[in-house]
Design a protein around this motif. Structure first.
Motif, PDB file in Angstrom:
ATOM      1  N   PRO A  51       0.801  -1.218   0.000  1.00  0.00           N
ATOM      2  CA  PRO A  51       0.000   0.000   0.000  1.00  0.00           C
ATOM      3  C   PRO A  51       0.840   1.277   0.000  1.00  0.00           C
ATOM      4  O   PRO A  51       1.959   1.288   0.493  1.00  0.00           O
ATOM      5  CB  PRO A  51      -0.795  -0.118   1.306  1.00  0.00           C
ATOM      6  CG  PRO A  51       0.093  -0.919   2.203  1.00  0.00           C
ATOM      7  CD  PRO A  51       0.818  -1.875   1.292  1.00  0.00           C
ATOM      8  N   ASP A  52       0.303   2.334  -0.565  1.00  0.00           N
ATOM      9  CA  ASP A  52       0.848   3.696  -0.507  1.00  0.00           C
ATOM     10  C   ASP A  52       2.321   3.767  -0.885  1.00  0.00           C
ATOM     11  O   ASP A  52       3.142   4.371  -0.207  1.00  0.00           O
ATOM     12  CB  ASP A  52       0.623   4.278   0.883  1.00  0.00           C
ATOM     13  CG  ASP A  52       0.700   5.794   0.893  1.00  0.00           C
ATOM     14  OD1 ASP A  52       0.600   6.392  -0.189  1.00  0.00           O
ATOM     15  OD2 ASP A  52       0.860   6.376   1.974  1.00  0.00           O
ATOM     16  N   TYR A  55       4.606   7.112  -1.340  1.00  0.00           N
ATOM     17  CA  TYR A  55       5.103   7.836  -0.175  1.00  0.00           C
ATOM     18  C   TYR A  55       6.599   7.604   0.032  1.00  0.00           C
ATOM     19  O   TYR A  55       7.292   8.456   0.593  1.00  0.00           O
ATOM     20  CB  TYR A  55       4.308   7.423   1.064  1.00  0.00           C
ATOM     21  CG  TYR A  55       4.634   8.198   2.308  1.00  0.00           C
ATOM     22  CD1 TYR A  55       4.602   9.588   2.315  1.00  0.00           C
ATOM     23  CD2 TYR A  55       4.986   7.550   3.477  1.00  0.00           C
ATOM     24  CE1 TYR A  55       4.907  10.298   3.457  1.00  0.00           C
ATOM     25  CE2 TYR A  55       5.291   8.251   4.628  1.00  0.00           C
ATOM     26  CZ  TYR A  55       5.253   9.630   4.614  1.00  0.00           C
ATOM     27  OH  TYR A  55       5.554  10.335   5.748  1.00  0.00           O
ATOM     28  N   ALA A  96       2.617   0.121   4.547  1.00  0.00           N
ATOM     29  CA  ALA A  96       3.132   1.205   3.716  1.00  0.00           C
ATOM     30  C   ALA A  96       4.570   1.519   4.145  1.00  0.00           C
ATOM     31  O   ALA A  96       4.976   1.187   5.263  1.00  0.00           O
ATOM     32  CB  ALA A  96       2.251   2.442   3.872  1.00  0.00           C
TER      33      ALA A  96
END
Length: 177
Positions: A51-52, A55, A96
């Motif tokens: 996820p993500d 970033y 993440a």
């Protein structure tokens, strides 16, 4: 506080609410041409979903001022090569990316303390050259595959100690493209 008598209490919005259907007409199947059948494929060059992931790029930019760069090296090449390793570490833990993931990736390749030796600098200058350009994806994936999941699951302190002892022992140079 109570509302005055002239304020309506029953509004159309208050009367509306969701009601689920009594049953699903049929089960859902992955039958479209682009649907993945089975589980996520794994292996060298296929990556690790997490996820993500964008970033990690923002986190890597925070560390650019602290990086050890020799003459002829570009910070953008280092970021492009190390972000994939940071993402692989984050995905190993099912989350993440966080700053320690990026720090570990930079540390493994000698961009953060302990300072790298001359042998690592020579290798790194060739291995990371041009990675900031998107057509070098294969080379960046190769760097990710050089770091095993066993190494990525180590703590930051353990990796720092291992880098001081033998940084080349943490990287698998037998991985082919």
């Amino acid at each position: 506080m109570a509302a005055p008598n002239y304020v309506p209490t029953e509004t159309p919005a208050a009367q509306r609410h969701y009601v689920s259907p009594p049953r699903l007409p049929q089960s859902w199947f992955a039958d479209r041409p682009g649907d993945l059948k089975g589980s996520q494929p794994s292996g060298n060059g296929l990556g690790v979903p997490g996820p993500d992931q964008g970033y990690a790029w923002a986190l890597a930019r925070r560390l650019q001022d602290a990086m050890f760069l020799s003459s002829g090296e570009h910070a953008d090449d280092a970021v492009a090569g190390c972000v994939g390793v940071a993402l692989k570490r984050a995905a190993c833990f099912g989350r993440a990316p966080i700053l320690v993931d990026v720090e570990i990736a930079f540390r493994l390749f000698g961009y953060l303390p302990p300072s790298p030796d001359g042998r690592l600098l020579r290798w790194r200058k060739k291995a990371f050259a041009g990675l900031r350009h998107q057509h070098h994806y294969g080379e960046a994936r190769h760097l990710v595959d050089m770091v095993s999941e066993e190494v990525l699951r180590m703590t930051s302190a353990a990796i720092t100690a291992a880098c001081e002892a033998d940084r080349f022992g943490l990287l698998d140079f037998s991985v082919t493209r």
